[in-house]
Write a protein that holds these residues in place. Structure first.
Motif, PDB file in Angstrom:
ATOM      1  N   SER A 136      39.935  29.777 -51.456  1.00  0.00           N
ATOM      2  CA  SER A 136      40.561  32.215 -51.792  1.00  0.00           C
ATOM      3  C   SER A 136      41.350  31.681 -51.475  1.00  0.00           C
ATOM      4  O   SER A 136      42.491  31.304 -51.288  1.00  0.00           O
ATOM      5  CB  SER A 136      39.124  32.799 -50.726  1.00  0.00           C
ATOM      6  OG  SER A 136      39.512  33.656 -50.925  1.00  0.00           O
ATOM      7  N   ILE A 137      41.719  32.868 -52.232  1.00  0.00           N
ATOM      8  CA  ILE A 137      43.350  33.985 -52.548  1.00  0.00           C
ATOM      9  C   ILE A 137      43.117  34.493 -51.826  1.00  0.00           C
ATOM     10  O   ILE A 137      44.878  35.700 -51.821  1.00  0.00           O
ATOM     11  CB  ILE A 137      43.619  33.290 -54.045  1.00  0.00           C
ATOM     12  CG1 ILE A 137      43.213  34.514 -55.061  1.00  0.00           C
ATOM     13  CG2 ILE A 137      44.111  32.368 -54.682  1.00  0.00           C
ATOM     14  CD1 ILE A 137      44.172  34.648 -56.165  1.00  0.00           C
ATOM     15  N   ARG A 138      42.420  35.512 -51.510  1.00  0.00           N
ATOM     16  CA  ARG A 138      41.773  36.911 -51.243  1.00  0.00           C
ATOM     17  C   ARG A 138      41.898  37.769 -49.783  1.00  0.00           C
ATOM     18  O   ARG A 138      41.121  38.401 -49.475  1.00  0.00           O
ATOM     19  CB  ARG A 138      42.008  37.478 -52.293  1.00  0.00           C
ATOM     20  CG  ARG A 138      41.709  37.922 -52.559  1.00  0.00           C
ATOM     21  CD  ARG A 138      41.557  38.610 -54.622  1.00  0.00           C
ATOM     22  NE  ARG A 138      41.121  38.688 -55.492  1.00  0.00           N
ATOM     23  CZ  ARG A 138      40.684  37.650 -56.588  1.00  0.00           C
ATOM     24  NH1 ARG A 138      41.338  37.232 -55.969  1.00  0.00           N
ATOM     25  NH2 ARG A 138      39.262  37.793 -56.980  1.00  0.00           N
ATOM     26  N   SER A 139      39.864  36.865 -50.075  1.00  0.00           N
ATOM     27  CA  SER A 139      39.041  37.091 -49.458  1.00  0.00           C
ATOM     28  C   SER A 139      38.814  37.103 -47.980  1.00  0.00           C
ATOM     29  O   SER A 139      38.953  35.743 -48.049  1.00  0.00           O
ATOM     30  CB  SER A 139      37.977  36.998 -50.010  1.00  0.00           C
ATOM     31  OG  SER A 139      37.763  37.075 -51.681  1.00  0.00           O
ATOM     32  N   PRO A 140      39.028  37.726 -46.733  1.00  0.00           N
ATOM     33  CA  PRO A 140      38.418  37.314 -45.705  1.00  0.00           C
ATOM     34  C   PRO A 140      37.363  36.698 -45.437  1.00  0.00           C
ATOM     35  O   PRO A 140      37.085  35.987 -44.240  1.00  0.00           O
ATOM     36  CB  PRO A 140      39.404  38.063 -44.544  1.00  0.00           C
ATOM     37  CG  PRO A 140      39.089  39.202 -45.836  1.00  0.00           C
ATOM     38  CD  PRO A 140      39.377  38.762 -46.885  1.00  0.00           C
ATOM     39  N   GLU A 141      36.462  36.912 -46.556  1.00  0.00           N
ATOM     40  CA  GLU A 141      35.151  36.673 -46.103  1.00  0.00           C
ATOM     41  C   GLU A 141      34.683  35.097 -46.217  1.00  0.00           C
ATOM     42  O   GLU A 141      33.956  34.740 -45.856  1.00  0.00           O
ATOM     43  CB  GLU A 141      34.143  37.742 -47.554  1.00  0.00           C
ATOM     44  CG  GLU A 141      34.242  38.686 -46.654  1.00  0.00           C
ATOM     45  CD  GLU A 141      34.810  39.962 -47.405  1.00  0.00           C
ATOM     46  OE1 GLU A 141      35.167  40.773 -47.413  1.00  0.00           O
ATOM     47  OE2 GLU A 141      36.341  39.352 -47.744  1.00  0.00           O
ATOM     48  N   ILE A 142      35.763  35.163 -47.432  1.00  0.00           N
ATOM     49  CA  ILE A 142      35.452  33.650 -47.394  1.00  0.00           C
ATOM     50  C   ILE A 142      35.701  32.617 -46.571  1.00  0.00           C
ATOM     51  O   ILE A 142      35.265  30.933 -46.105  1.00  0.00           O
ATOM     52  CB  ILE A 142      35.484  33.098 -48.994  1.00  0.00           C
ATOM     53  CG1 ILE A 142      35.207  34.021 -50.329  1.00  0.00           C
ATOM     54  CG2 ILE A 142      36.153  31.760 -49.373  1.00  0.00           C
ATOM     55  CD1 ILE A 142      34.154  34.188 -50.250  1.00  0.00           C
ATOM     56  N   ALA A 143      36.559  32.760 -45.906  1.00  0.00           N
ATOM     57  CA  ALA A 143      37.516  32.187 -45.044  1.00  0.00           C
ATOM     58  C   ALA A 143      36.155  32.200 -43.685  1.00  0.00           C
ATOM     59  O   ALA A 143      36.059  31.402 -43.061  1.00  0.00           O
ATOM     60  CB  ALA A 143      38.269  32.413 -44.542  1.00  0.00           C
ATOM     61  N   GLU A 144      36.027  33.366 -42.908  1.00  0.00           N
ATOM     62  CA  GLU A 144      34.444  33.690 -42.615  1.00  0.00           C
ATOM     63  C   GLU A 144      33.917  32.394 -43.002  1.00  0.00           C
ATOM     64  O   GLU A 144      33.520  32.264 -41.891  1.00  0.00           O
ATOM     65  CB  GLU A 144      34.105  35.042 -42.044  1.00  0.00           C
ATOM     66  CG  GLU A 144      32.949  35.047 -41.701  1.00  0.00           C
ATOM     67  CD  GLU A 144      32.869  34.956 -39.871  1.00  0.00           C
ATOM     68  OE1 GLU A 144      32.071  35.169 -38.986  1.00  0.00           O
ATOM     69  OE2 GLU A 144      34.576  35.375 -39.832  1.00  0.00           O
ATOM     70  N   GLN A 145      33.408  32.394 -44.205  1.00  0.00           N
ATOM     71  CA  GLN A 145      31.778  32.307 -44.433  1.00  0.00           C
ATOM     72  C   GLN A 145      32.293  30.336 -44.506  1.00  0.00           C
ATOM     73  O   GLN A 145      31.915  29.190 -43.925  1.00  0.00           O
ATOM     74  CB  GLN A 145      31.669  32.123 -46.167  1.00  0.00           C
ATOM     75  CG  GLN A 145      30.581  31.459 -46.661  1.00  0.00           C
ATOM     76  CD  GLN A 145      30.677  31.698 -48.484  1.00  0.00           C
ATOM     77  OE1 GLN A 145      31.437  31.231 -48.943  1.00  0.00           O
ATOM     78  NE2 GLN A 145      29.506  31.246 -48.266  1.00  0.00           N
ATOM     79  N   ALA A 146      33.609  29.821 -44.585  1.00  0.00           N
ATOM     80  CA  ALA A 146      33.713  28.414 -44.102  1.00  0.00           C
ATOM     81  C   ALA A 146      33.533  27.832 -42.862  1.00  0.00           C
ATOM     82  O   ALA A 146      33.413  27.067 -42.342  1.00  0.00           O
ATOM     83  CB  ALA A 146      35.839  27.879 -44.516  1.00  0.00           C
ATOM     84  N   ALA A 147      34.312  29.022 -41.985  1.00  0.00           N
ATOM     85  CA  ALA A 147      34.225  28.568 -40.559  1.00  0.00           C
ATOM     86  C   ALA A 147      33.240  28.401 -40.362  1.00  0.00           C
ATOM     87  O   ALA A 147      32.431  28.079 -39.342  1.00  0.00           O
ATOM     88  CB  ALA A 147      35.063  29.737 -39.791  1.00  0.00           C
ATOM     89  N   TYR A 148      31.976  29.563 -40.331  1.00  0.00           N
ATOM     90  CA  TYR A 148      30.790  29.932 -39.995  1.00  0.00           C
ATOM     91  C   TYR A 148      30.189  28.581 -40.236  1.00  0.00           C
ATOM     92  O   TYR A 148      29.614  27.786 -39.177  1.00  0.00           O
ATOM     93  CB  TYR A 148      29.766  30.689 -40.813  1.00  0.00           C
ATOM     94  CG  TYR A 148      28.467  30.539 -40.446  1.00  0.00           C
ATOM     95  CD1 TYR A 148      28.216  31.608 -39.300  1.00  0.00           C
ATOM     96  CD2 TYR A 148      27.186  30.582 -41.339  1.00  0.00           C
ATOM     97  CE1 TYR A 148      26.466  31.525 -38.998  1.00  0.00           C
ATOM     98  CE2 TYR A 148      26.648  30.345 -41.413  1.00  0.00           C
ATOM     99  CZ  TYR A 148      25.675  30.810 -39.116  1.00  0.00           C
ATOM    100  OH  TYR A 148      24.402  31.323 -39.193  1.00  0.00           O
ATOM    101  N   TYR A 149      29.951  28.139 -41.619  1.00  0.00           N
ATOM    102  CA  TYR A 149      29.420  26.763 -41.494  1.00  0.00           C
ATOM    103  C   TYR A 149      30.317  25.631 -41.362  1.00  0.00           C
ATOM    104  O   TYR A 149      29.309  23.859 -41.224  1.00  0.00           O
ATOM    105  CB  TYR A 149      28.991  25.961 -42.672  1.00  0.00           C
ATOM    106  CG  TYR A 149      28.045  27.127 -43.794  1.00  0.00           C
ATOM    107  CD1 TYR A 149      26.673  27.017 -43.765  1.00  0.00           C
ATOM    108  CD2 TYR A 149      28.146  28.479 -44.521  1.00  0.00           C
ATOM    109  CE1 TYR A 149      25.796  28.358 -43.999  1.00  0.00           C
ATOM    110  CE2 TYR A 149      27.709  29.664 -44.496  1.00  0.00           C
ATOM    111  CZ  TYR A 149      26.182  28.796 -44.350  1.00  0.00           C
ATOM    112  OH  TYR A 149      25.075  29.485 -44.633  1.00  0.00           O
ATOM    113  N   GLY A 150      31.528  25.069 -40.739  1.00  0.00           N
ATOM    114  CA  GLY A 150      32.703  24.184 -40.412  1.00  0.00           C
ATOM    115  C   GLY A 150      32.183  23.568 -41.397  1.00  0.00           C
ATOM    116  O   GLY A 150      32.946  22.292 -41.836  1.00  0.00           O
ATOM    117  N   ASP A 151      33.201  24.350 -42.379  1.00  0.00           N
ATOM    118  CA  ASP A 151      33.098  23.485 -44.218  1.00  0.00           C
ATOM    119  C   ASP A 151      34.452  23.433 -43.762  1.00  0.00           C
ATOM    120  O   ASP A 151      35.155  23.861 -42.860  1.00  0.00           O
ATOM    121  CB  ASP A 151      33.079  24.084 -45.554  1.00  0.00           C
ATOM    122  CG  ASP A 151      31.239  23.637 -45.304  1.00  0.00           C
ATOM    123  OD1 ASP A 151      31.410  22.832 -44.780  1.00  0.00           O
ATOM    124  OD2 ASP A 151      30.172  24.903 -45.558  1.00  0.00           O
ATOM    125  N   GLY A 152      35.816  23.098 -44.999  1.00  0.00           N
ATOM    126  CA  GLY A 152      37.159  23.544 -45.129  1.00  0.00           C
ATOM    127  C   GLY A 152      37.039  24.694 -45.529  1.00  0.00           C
ATOM    128  O   GLY A 152      36.330  25.062 -46.265  1.00  0.00           O
TER     129      GLY A 152
END
Length: 369
Positions: free
Chosen positions: A180-196
């Motif tokens: 992502s270059i702008r979306s906090p929702e995608i950072a949240e999604q990555a964190a939720y699943y424990g992904d990169g």
């Protein structure tokens, strides 16, 4: 620490000659660049996904499968797999197939892309971009981990008793980066699943990406995947090198001034000052890249954009020689020396398999106890 290159696959005229490569030439050039990346000791090659001119990589798994056949060590990835407009069932099956063909040397980066019209081209509504990304990945995540899936969502037909084939190699899903270059929702999604989480770190000032990465790290810890500094972060960046900085700036300037993504805006000097772009000597690239750790913390993957803006293939190959011989060995040594022991290395299939087996052994021990 993993080092590599990522390509957007643009077909851009060389401003010094006026000639544009054909699509065939550009596709074959990307393959040659990937092979060169392995030759000079890099770890990763990643390709973008686009469905419009002036770009050619519309089928990343086709290209990566072809590259897999002529490489032995290189991790094959995507710089964007469009989670919003690709069917998650097709993503699950295509990348599992690629996993088998490449003996596990596969991961992928999910994103929404930067081309608005791609949504109606594939029957989607751009206003659903974030909900599509969230729902489609929820399904993809299950398809790789459950042998039989029942599913009902808002954006595709339901699944009843469905099994994606082939199953992931060794029962281990490909590692996923959320870009992502702008979306906090995608950072949240990555964190939720424990992904990169991957920040392309190209066109925006450092502070912008710092906020996204800090959010991802905090939420990664919140969801119980580890401490914030153990979150798996990847960064982009772009460089152009010659033995001395004057030659590098003189040679790259016409490409910068005329490139669709750079030209007719800030000067080359202003762009270098405000973004991670480095045009100069190998030592200057080393010095600036090392500052990324100061801004973002310890991270696992550094990808460089090097084959853009109409640069001729031979020039790109020369860049890779400099990167592999003079830059990456120093960066690898410096980053590895600074990284604490509890911070993980870059993800590989072997590491994911070992972790899965260790978890299974621990679970068995607990049951027996």
């Amino acid at each position: 620490m993993q080092f590599g290159i990522f390509s957007v696959g643009d077909v851009t005229a060389d401003p010094t000659t006026g000639r544009s490569p054909t699509e065939a030439e550009r596709i074959k050039a990307m393959v040659a660049i990937a092979r060169k990346a392995e030759e000079v000791g890099l770890d990763v090659f990643a390709t973008g996904e686009h469905h419009n001119p002036p770009f050619v990589p519309s089928s990343p798994t086709t290209m990566l499968g072809y590259i897999a056949a002529s490489t032995e060590r290189l991790i094959l990835s995507t710089a964007t797999t469009l989670i919003t407009t690709n069917d998650p069932v097709k993503i699950a099956e295509d990348f599992a197939m690629l996993q088998h063909l490449a003996d596990g040397r596969v991961d992928l980066m999910l994103g929404r892309g930067n081309t608005g019209p791609v949504y109606p081209w594939f029957g989607k509504d751009i206003r659903d971009g974030i909900p599509l990304a969230v729902e489609n990945y929820a399904l993809l995540h299950r398809l790789w981990r459950e042998d039989v899936v029942d599913w009902q969502g808002n954006f595709r037909t339901p699944l009843q008793g469905f099994t994606a084939t082939p199953r992931p190699l060794d029962g281990v899903a490909p590692f996923v980066w959320h870009g992502s270059i702008r979306s906090p929702e995608i950072a949240e999604q990555a964190a939720y699943y424990g992904d990169g989480f991957f920040a392309n770190n190209i066109f925006w000032p450092t502070g912008h990406f710092q906020r996204l990465i800090e959010l991802y790290r905090r939420r990664y810890e919140h969801y119980g995947h580890g401490s914030a500094d153990q979150a798996v972060v990847g960064l982009g960046g772009q460089v152009f090198m010659r033995k001395n900085s004057q030659d590098a700036i003189r040679e790259f300037r016409p490409f910068f001034d005329n490139a669709p993504v750079y030209g007719h805006g800030p000067s080359l000097e202003d762009f270098m000052d405000q973004t991670p772009l480095t045009v100069g000597s190998p030592q200057q690239v080393i010095d600036k890249t090392l500052t990324f750790r100061e801004h973002f913390g310890d991270y696992q993957r550094q990808l460089f954009l090097m084959d853009h803006a109409g640069l001729p293939l031979q020039t790109v190959l020369e860049q890779l020689d400099l990167l592999g011989e003079e830059v990456v060995p120093v960066l690898r040594k410096e980053f590895d020396a600074l990284r604490p022991a509890h911070v993980p290395d870059g993800p590989t299939h072997a590491a994911l398999l070992a972790a899965r087996n260790a978890d299974a052994t621990a679970d068995t021990s607990e049951v027996q106890a």
